[in-house]
Design a protein around this motif. Structure first.
Motif, PDB file in Angstrom:
ATOM      1  N   MET A  72      45.939  26.303  24.600  1.00 28.52           N
ATOM      2  CA  MET A  72      46.244  27.536  25.330  1.00 28.52           C
ATOM      3  C   MET A  72      46.804  28.625  24.414  1.00 28.52           C
ATOM      4  O   MET A  72      47.213  29.682  24.877  1.00 28.52           O
ATOM      5  CB  MET A  72      47.257  27.237  26.446  1.00 28.52           C
ATOM      6  CG  MET A  72      46.732  26.337  27.509  1.00 28.52           C
ATOM      7  SD  MET A  72      48.040  25.972  28.700  1.00 28.52           S
ATOM      8  CE  MET A  72      47.068  25.227  29.990  1.00 28.52           C
ATOM      9  N   ARG A  77      44.860  22.073  34.663  1.00 30.73           N
ATOM     10  CA  ARG A  77      44.698  23.188  33.722  1.00 30.73           C
ATOM     11  C   ARG A  77      44.495  24.505  34.472  1.00 30.73           C
ATOM     12  O   ARG A  77      45.110  25.520  34.125  1.00 30.73           O
ATOM     13  CB  ARG A  77      43.507  22.940  32.806  1.00 30.73           C
ATOM     14  CG  ARG A  77      43.777  21.927  31.725  1.00 30.73           C
ATOM     15  CD  ARG A  77      42.537  21.685  30.905  1.00 30.73           C
ATOM     16  NE  ARG A  77      42.807  20.778  29.802  1.00 30.73           N
ATOM     17  CZ  ARG A  77      41.894  19.996  29.244  1.00 30.73           C
ATOM     18  NH1 ARG A  77      40.639  20.028  29.682  1.00 30.73           N
ATOM     19  NH2 ARG A  77      42.222  19.209  28.247  1.00 30.73           N
ATOM     20  N   ARG A  78      43.625  24.481  35.469  1.00 28.42           N
ATOM     21  CA  ARG A  78      43.379  25.711  36.252  1.00 28.42           C
ATOM     22  C   ARG A  78      44.657  26.175  36.953  1.00 28.42           C
ATOM     23  O   ARG A  78      44.982  27.357  36.957  1.00 28.42           O
ATOM     24  CB  ARG A  78      42.261  25.482  37.265  1.00 28.42           C
ATOM     25  CG  ARG A  78      40.868  25.441  36.646  1.00 28.42           C
ATOM     26  CD  ARG A  78      39.777  25.464  37.702  1.00 28.42           C
ATOM     27  NE  ARG A  78      39.857  24.363  38.649  1.00 28.42           N
ATOM     28  CZ  ARG A  78      39.323  23.155  38.468  1.00 28.42           C
ATOM     29  NH1 ARG A  78      38.631  22.890  37.380  1.00 28.42           N
ATOM     30  NH2 ARG A  78      39.453  22.225  39.381  1.00 28.42           N
ATOM     31  N   LEU A 138      47.092  27.722  34.430  1.00 24.28           N
ATOM     32  CA  LEU A 138      46.663  29.077  34.060  1.00 24.28           C
ATOM     33  C   LEU A 138      46.962  30.073  35.175  1.00 24.28           C
ATOM     34  O   LEU A 138      47.422  31.185  34.918  1.00 24.28           O
ATOM     35  CB  LEU A 138      45.182  29.094  33.697  1.00 24.28           C
ATOM     36  CG  LEU A 138      44.833  28.454  32.357  1.00 24.28           C
ATOM     37  CD1 LEU A 138      43.324  28.388  32.165  1.00 24.28           C
ATOM     38  CD2 LEU A 138      45.493  29.207  31.203  1.00 24.28           C
ATOM     39  N   GLY A 187      47.546  33.733  33.588  1.00 21.56           N
ATOM     40  CA  GLY A 187      46.489  33.890  32.588  1.00 21.56           C
ATOM     41  C   GLY A 187      45.123  33.920  33.226  1.00 21.56           C
ATOM     42  O   GLY A 187      44.941  33.632  34.398  1.00 21.56           O
ATOM     43  N   GLY A 194      41.118  32.683  32.836  1.00 19.35           N
ATOM     44  CA  GLY A 194      40.250  31.705  32.219  1.00 19.35           C
ATOM     45  C   GLY A 194      38.824  32.178  32.347  1.00 19.35           C
ATOM     46  O   GLY A 194      38.542  33.160  33.036  1.00 19.35           O
TER      47      GLY A 194
END
Length: 188
Positions: free
Chosen positions: A23, A60-61, A64, A69, A71
């Motif tokens: 990341m 992870r999603r 983020l 953030g 993606g």
């Protein structure tokens, strides 16, 4: 510090550091530790998390999203909403400038020697994991103790992600405790 960690728990920290680097973060926080746990799906702590519908890709999603953030999926969806086909743009650019022309450049700053450093909350998770293990008179810190440390720290990104995923933290803590008890019985 890591001499009391079981091999699997050490691996969680290594995987967390890999997630932080992936990341482009120069720190290792609770969110990275959560992903490190999820990265070992065969591990008891990851199986407990899986029972609550969590896996590495979804984690992870969610991280983020929690960090605000973007993606690739989010970027593509935003462009599609205004009528831009990202795949077509990529194909056109790569036909003119070569494969990988749109790939992100390496991060501007160099990571610290030895990898990302623990945040204050990350260090707190480690202290709480040690406390959870010693409170059970365990000889080693297991991945379940790390998960308990994440939950008991209570204010990091990992807990926010778990809540946003609809996880009842008290239920997750009970399930984790039960997994540690059954793991201890199996080891005896």
């Amino acid at each position: 510090m890591f001499e009391r960690f079981a091999v699997e728990a050490r691996r969680v920290v290594e995987l967390a550091a890999q997630e932080a680097r992936r990341m482009h973060h120069d720190h290792l926080g609770t969110e990275h530790l959560l992903l490190g746990l999820l990265a070992q799906p065969q591990d008891p702590a990851a199986r407990v998390l899986g029972g609550f519908g969590l896996d590495l890709e979804g984690g992870r999603r969610a991280v983020l999203r929690a960090l605000g953030g973007s993606g690739p999926e989010r970027d593509a969806a935003a462009l599609a909403a205004i009528g831009i086909d990202l795949a077509a743009v990529r194909e056109a650019v790569e036909s003119d400038f070569g494969a990988g022309a749109l790939d992100a450049p390496p991060p501007a700053r160099r990571p610290r020697r030895g990898g990302p450093r623990f945040t204050d909350r990350g260090r707190q998770v480690m202290a709480l994991a040690l406390r959870a293990a010693t409170g059970r008179r365990a000889r080693r810190i297991e991945t379940g103790h790390l998960l308990l440390g994440l939950l008991r720290e209570g204010g990091g990104v990992a807990v926010r992600v778990l809540r946003e995923q609809g996880v009842d933290l008290a239920d997750l803590e009970r399930e984790t405790e039960a997994a540690l008890v059954s793991g201890a019985r199996a080891a005896s």
